[in-house]
Design a protein around this motif. Structure first.
Motif, mmCIF file in Angstrom:
data_model
loop_
_atom_site.group_PDB
_atom_site.id
_atom_site.type_symbol
_atom_site.label_atom_id
_atom_site.label_comp_id
_atom_site.label_asym_id
_atom_site.label_seq_id
_atom_site.Cartn_x
_atom_site.Cartn_y
_atom_site.Cartn_z
ATOM 1 N N GLU A 92 -49.346 13.457 -9.690
ATOM 2 C CA GLU A 92 -49.555 13.744 -11.114
ATOM 3 C C GLU A 92 -50.789 14.590 -11.391
ATOM 4 O OE1 GLU A 92 -51.054 9.456 -10.341
ATOM 5 O OE2 GLU A 92 -49.480 10.832 -9.616
ATOM 6 N N THR A 93 -51.546 14.960 -10.345
ATOM 7 C CA THR A 93 -52.761 15.758 -10.554
ATOM 8 C C THR A 93 -52.550 17.233 -10.217
ATOM 9 O OG1 THR A 93 -53.653 15.322 -8.323
ATOM 10 C CG2 THR A 93 -54.178 13.730 -10.061
ATOM 11 N N PHE A 94 -51.287 17.640 -10.116
ATOM 12 C CA PHE A 94 -50.959 19.036 -9.834
ATOM 13 C C PHE A 94 -50.174 19.671 -10.977
ATOM 14 C CE2 PHE A 94 -51.677 17.322 -5.627
ATOM 15 C CZ PHE A 94 -52.315 18.356 -4.964
ATOM 16 N N ASP A 95 -50.391 20.963 -11.166
ATOM 17 C CA ASP A 95 -49.611 21.747 -12.122
ATOM 18 C C ASP A 95 -48.332 22.201 -11.421
ATOM 19 O OD1 ASP A 95 -48.609 23.460 -14.047
ATOM 20 O OD2 ASP A 95 -50.108 25.031 -13.689
ATOM 21 N N VAL A 96 -47.354 21.313 -11.374
ATOM 22 C CA VAL A 96 -46.113 21.612 -10.634
ATOM 23 C C VAL A 96 -45.357 22.766 -11.289
ATOM 24 C CG1 VAL A 96 -44.063 20.609 -9.588
ATOM 25 C CG2 VAL A 96 -46.005 19.143 -10.139
ATOM 26 N N ALA A 97 -45.367 22.811 -12.605
ATOM 27 C CA ALA A 97 -44.650 23.887 -13.300
ATOM 28 C C ALA A 97 -45.260 25.242 -12.973
ATOM 29 C CB ALA A 97 -44.669 23.641 -14.809
ATOM 30 N N GLY A 98 -46.588 25.299 -12.906
ATOM 31 C CA GLY A 98 -47.243 26.553 -12.554
ATOM 32 C C GLY A 98 -46.923 26.973 -11.131
ATOM 33 N N PHE A 99 -46.894 26.002 -10.228
ATOM 34 C CA PHE A 99 -46.543 26.270 -8.836
ATOM 35 C C PHE A 99 -45.104 26.769 -8.731
ATOM 36 C CE2 PHE A 99 -44.984 24.529 -4.695
ATOM 37 C CZ PHE A 99 -45.720 25.357 -3.858
ATOM 38 N N ALA A 100 -44.190 26.110 -9.448
ATOM 39 C CA ALA A 100 -42.781 26.516 -9.429
ATOM 40 C C ALA A 100 -42.614 27.932 -9.982
ATOM 41 C CB ALA A 100 -41.944 25.529 -10.231
ATOM 42 N N HIS A 101 -43.376 28.240 -11.026
ATOM 43 C CA HIS A 101 -43.310 29.587 -11.599
ATOM 44 C C HIS A 101 -43.766 30.627 -10.575
ATOM 45 C CE1 HIS A 101 -43.461 32.764 -14.628
ATOM 46 N NE2 HIS A 101 -44.645 33.084 -14.142
ATOM 47 N N MET A 102 -44.818 30.306 -9.811
ATOM 48 C CA MET A 102 -45.287 31.244 -8.793
ATOM 49 C C MET A 102 -44.236 31.438 -7.701
ATOM 50 S SD MET A 102 -47.473 33.366 -7.667
ATOM 51 C CE MET A 102 -48.986 33.100 -8.617
ATOM 52 N N LEU A 103 -43.561 30.360 -7.306
ATOM 53 C CA LEU A 103 -42.497 30.506 -6.313
ATOM 54 C C LEU A 103 -41.397 31.433 -6.822
ATOM 55 C CD1 LEU A 103 -42.088 26.832 -5.015
ATOM 56 C CD2 LEU A 103 -43.254 28.729 -3.876
ATOM 57 N N ARG A 104 -41.022 31.282 -8.093
ATOM 58 C CA ARG A 104 -39.984 32.158 -8.670
ATOM 59 C C ARG A 104 -40.475 33.599 -8.728
ATOM 60 N NH1 ARG A 104 -39.328 27.551 -12.053
ATOM 61 N NH2 ARG A 104 -40.591 28.499 -13.712
#
Length: 218
Positions: A92-104
């Motif tokens: 819960e301490t990670f910006d998963v959405a931001g990471f996923a956006h970078m992968l895309r």
């Protein structure tokens, strides 16, 4: 190679770093590949990713680049008000959405270069735009604890190949002790860090990750 692993109940294929590098380079003339190296804290993901990039570079110079999930740590300015600072490093301490956006963004492969964040462990801060991934990089190695975690939003992350790095639990604990000793934590801080945060995260990754395509033993 599967999108997010082989599914529950299947067996991952043991593989060496050299073998994995050869397999990835064999497909490097096609669309950009995103390869996930998952594993619990202390597994050696950063070192393994660097070695894999080095092996790939020896076979096909300039083809590989690394994106670490740790660059998407929430800053303490977010964690402290949320009461999550002691659990820094938990899912819960990670910006998963931001990471996923970078992968895309990397998968889209329509920019000459992409700037990515890099986590600086010495100061516990992610530095924005600290590394450049050029368009010539056809194999993106991404590494992190929760890349195969079997819960949303992590379950929605998409990869072309996945590998799990999972040393024995006691080996992991000793590596974590060595890590925090380097940062000169007091004995009380060490116990809080390892038993209150790191080892629960280790157990989470070991028990609740989806199967990978490959396993890498370190």
């Amino acid at each position: 190679m599967n999108d997010t692993g082989n599914g529950r109940g299947s067996m991952a294929h043991p593989i060496t770093i050299d073998e994995l590098a050869e397999r990835l380079v064999a497909g490097a003339d096609r669309a950009r590949q995103i390869v996930a190296l998952a594993g619990p804290p202390g597994a050696g993901k950063t070192t393994t990713a660097a070695r894999l990039e080095e092996r790939i570079d020896a076979l096909a110079p300039g083809v590989a680049a690394t994106l670490a999930m740790d660059g998407y740590h929430y800053d303490d300015r977010v964690l402290v008000p949320r009461g999550l600072r002691p659990r820094k490093g938990a899912p819960e301490t990670f910006d998963v959405a931001g990471f996923a956006h970078m992968l895309r963004r990397l998968r889209a492969d329509d920019e000459d270069e992409v700037a990515i964040p890099v986590f600086d462990r010495d100061i516990e801060i992610a530095r924005a735009g600290a590394r450049i991934i050029p368009r010539t990089a056809r194999i993106i190695i991404t590494e992190g604890n929760y890349l195969l975690l079997d819960r949303e939003p992590w379950r929605s992350l998409s990869f072309d190949a996945t590998a799990m790095i999972a040393p024995d639990r006691e080996v992991l604990r000793q590596r974590l002790v060595d890590r925090w000793t380097h940062y000169k934590l007091t004995p009380e801080e060490m116990v809080a860090k390892i038993d209150g945060n790191d080892m629960p995260n280790v157990d989470l990754v070991l028990s609740q990750s989806r199967p990978a395509d490959y396993t890498i033993r370190t």
